[in-house]
Design a protein around this motif. Structure first.
Motif, PDB file in Angstrom:
ATOM      1  N   UNK A 171       9.389   4.203   9.306  1.00 63.93           N
ATOM      2  CA  UNK A 171       9.987   3.089  10.042  1.00 63.93           C
ATOM      3  C   UNK A 171       9.216   2.671  11.293  1.00 63.93           C
ATOM      4  N   UNK A 172       7.970   3.054  11.423  1.00 61.74           N
ATOM      5  CA  UNK A 172       7.195   2.521  12.545  1.00 61.74           C
ATOM      6  C   UNK A 172       7.131   0.999  12.429  1.00 61.74           C
ATOM      7  N   UNK A 173       7.102   0.310  13.575  1.00 67.66           N
ATOM      8  CA  UNK A 173       6.955  -1.142  13.558  1.00 67.66           C
ATOM      9  C   UNK A 173       5.538  -1.550  13.162  1.00 67.66           C
ATOM     10  N   UNK A 174       4.586  -0.611  13.248  1.00 70.67           N
ATOM     11  CA  UNK A 174       3.216  -0.860  12.812  1.00 70.67           C
ATOM     12  C   UNK A 174       3.050  -0.347  11.384  1.00 70.67           C
ATOM     13  N   UNK A 175       2.209  -1.019  10.598  1.00 68.40           N
ATOM     14  CA  UNK A 175       1.964  -0.571   9.226  1.00 68.40           C
ATOM     15  C   UNK A 175       1.265   0.783   9.232  1.00 68.40           C
ATOM     16  N   UNK A 176       1.890   1.783   8.605  1.00 69.87           N
ATOM     17  CA  UNK A 176       1.346   3.137   8.611  1.00 69.87           C
ATOM     18  C   UNK A 176       1.444   3.808   7.244  1.00 69.87           C
ATOM     19  N   UNK A 235       4.806 -11.380  -2.113  1.00 71.56           N
ATOM     20  CA  UNK A 235       3.587 -11.087  -2.872  1.00 71.56           C
ATOM     21  C   UNK A 235       3.899 -10.714  -4.310  1.00 71.56           C
ATOM     22  N   UNK A 236       5.038 -10.049  -4.511  1.00 69.19           N
ATOM     23  CA  UNK A 236       5.420  -9.635  -5.856  1.00 69.19           C
ATOM     24  C   UNK A 236       4.617  -8.476  -6.406  1.00 69.19           C
ATOM     25  N   UNK A 237       3.860  -7.777  -5.544  1.00 66.01           N
ATOM     26  CA  UNK A 237       3.030  -6.670  -6.020  1.00 66.01           C
ATOM     27  C   UNK A 237       3.194  -5.457  -5.114  1.00 66.01           C
ATOM     28  N   UNK A 238       2.848  -4.307  -5.649  1.00 68.45           N
ATOM     29  CA  UNK A 238       2.761  -3.100  -4.834  1.00 68.45           C
ATOM     30  C   UNK A 238       1.641  -3.266  -3.806  1.00 68.45           C
ATOM     31  N   UNK A 239       1.821  -2.753  -2.603  1.00 72.59           N
ATOM     32  CA  UNK A 239       0.797  -2.948  -1.568  1.00 72.59           C
ATOM     33  C   UNK A 239      -0.495  -2.203  -1.875  1.00 72.59           C
ATOM     34  N   UNK A 240      -1.576  -2.699  -1.282  1.00 71.60           N
ATOM     35  CA  UNK A 240      -2.869  -2.029  -1.330  1.00 71.60           C
ATOM     36  C   UNK A 240      -2.991  -1.088  -0.136  1.00 71.60           C
ATOM     37  N   UNK A 241      -3.836  -0.058  -0.239  1.00 71.59           N
ATOM     38  CA  UNK A 241      -4.103   0.778   0.934  1.00 71.59           C
ATOM     39  C   UNK A 241      -4.736  -0.049   2.057  1.00 71.59           C
ATOM     40  N   UNK A 242      -4.449   0.334   3.275  1.00 73.49           N
ATOM     41  CA  UNK A 242      -5.066  -0.336   4.416  1.00 73.49           C
ATOM     42  C   UNK A 242      -6.503   0.138   4.584  1.00 73.49           C
ATOM     43  N   UNK A 243      -7.329  -0.732   5.126  1.00 75.68           N
ATOM     44  CA  UNK A 243      -8.709  -0.362   5.439  1.00 75.68           C
ATOM     45  C   UNK A 243      -8.832   0.141   6.875  1.00 75.68           C
ATOM     46  N   UNK A 244      -7.716   0.163   7.612  1.00 77.87           N
ATOM     47  CA  UNK A 244      -7.760   0.487   9.040  1.00 77.87           C
ATOM     48  C   UNK A 244      -7.382   1.927   9.363  1.00 77.87           C
TER      49      UNK A 244
END
Length: 253
Positions: A171-176, A235-244
């Motif tokens: 539940x972080x407000x940042x994507x983690x 998006x209708x798709x499962x997310x991709x891994x972040x590059x960050x």
């Protein structure tokens, strides 16, 4: 937006432990510490709990035993575990075992029903599988922004159901999002996931789930949860891994 993906017609149903009085037992039962799970990063106590004739085993994680983290406010991990249970219940998928916030021998903390797993299942094979029940967990993790989905956090049951535990860093407000369940990245969401997410969006925005989450999380974290649900629907798709940041937790199991 990608078209939803069809899925197998048969899949295990979530257990009905919540409706068998587990929440009342966890909230009101007498809690006695039996031992400590030493592998856990934070204080994690194995306990017995009793209420009248009903007894069970449970896990108790007191707030005072939480290790401070640089990216999560101190003393909030127990509430995040309870928030994950609330979202799990709203999905109807029964991913998180019954979990409450209560007082205990070492002060307030989270208390969760202990789950005895199917020990004959190859956990690594399950993690790498295309199991539709595990796929549900991948969607759930994207919603709650799970920063630590290790393979050892999957609890397979003899029935075929799979529980997920250890949701203190969600539940972080940042994507983690960090997880071992990337096998569906970029794939269209299953139809059942789209239906569930639409319901979840309404429940967070103007329903009981949103009110409950605002008791457990900050307003920014609740709004970010709604935004993640909306993004999945858009998006209708499962997310991709972040590059960050690292996409897979360490250790992965």
């Amino acid at each position: 937006m990608s078209a939803p993906e069809s899925e197998p017609a048969v899949r295990p149903s979530p257990p009905s432990v919540v409706h068998d009085g587990a929440l009342e037992l966890l909230r009101d039962g007498r809690l006695e510490v039996a031992g400590r799970l030493v592998e856990a990063t934070n204080m994690t106590l194995y306990c017995s709990i009793a209420l009248g004739e009903r007894t069970a085993a449970c896990v108790y994680k007191p707030v005072r035993g939480e290790r401070p983290l640089w990216d999560f406010p101190d003393g909030t991990l127990a509430a995040r575990e309870v928030a994950a249970f609330e979202v799990s219940e709203a999905t109807g998928w029964g991913i998180v075992p019954p979990t409450v916030y209560r007082d205990g021998p070492f002060g307030p903390g989270m208390c969760q029903l202990w789950i005895d797993t199917e020990r004959e299942i190859d956990l690594m094979r399950l993690v790498r599988s295309r199991n539709p029940v595990v796929r549900r967990m991948a969607v759930f993790d994207a919603v709650v922004n799970n920063a630590d989905r290790k393979g050892g956090h999957l609890l397979p049951m003899p029935s075929g159901h799979v529980y997920g535990v250890d949701h203190g860093v969600c539940f972080s407000a940042e994507d983690k999002l960090r997880t071992v369940l990337w096998q569906w990245r970029g794939k269209p969401l299953a139809r059942e996931a789209v239906t569930m997410l639409a319901k979840l969006e309404r429940e967070i925005e103007d329903g009981a789930l949103g009110r409950r989450l605002r008791e457990l999380l900050t307003l920014a974290e609740v709004e970010a949860t709604w935004s993640r649900v909306r993004r999945l629907l858009d998006t209708g798709v499962h997310p991709y891994p972040s590059e960050d940041w690292p996409a897979i937790p360490w250790p992965p199991i």
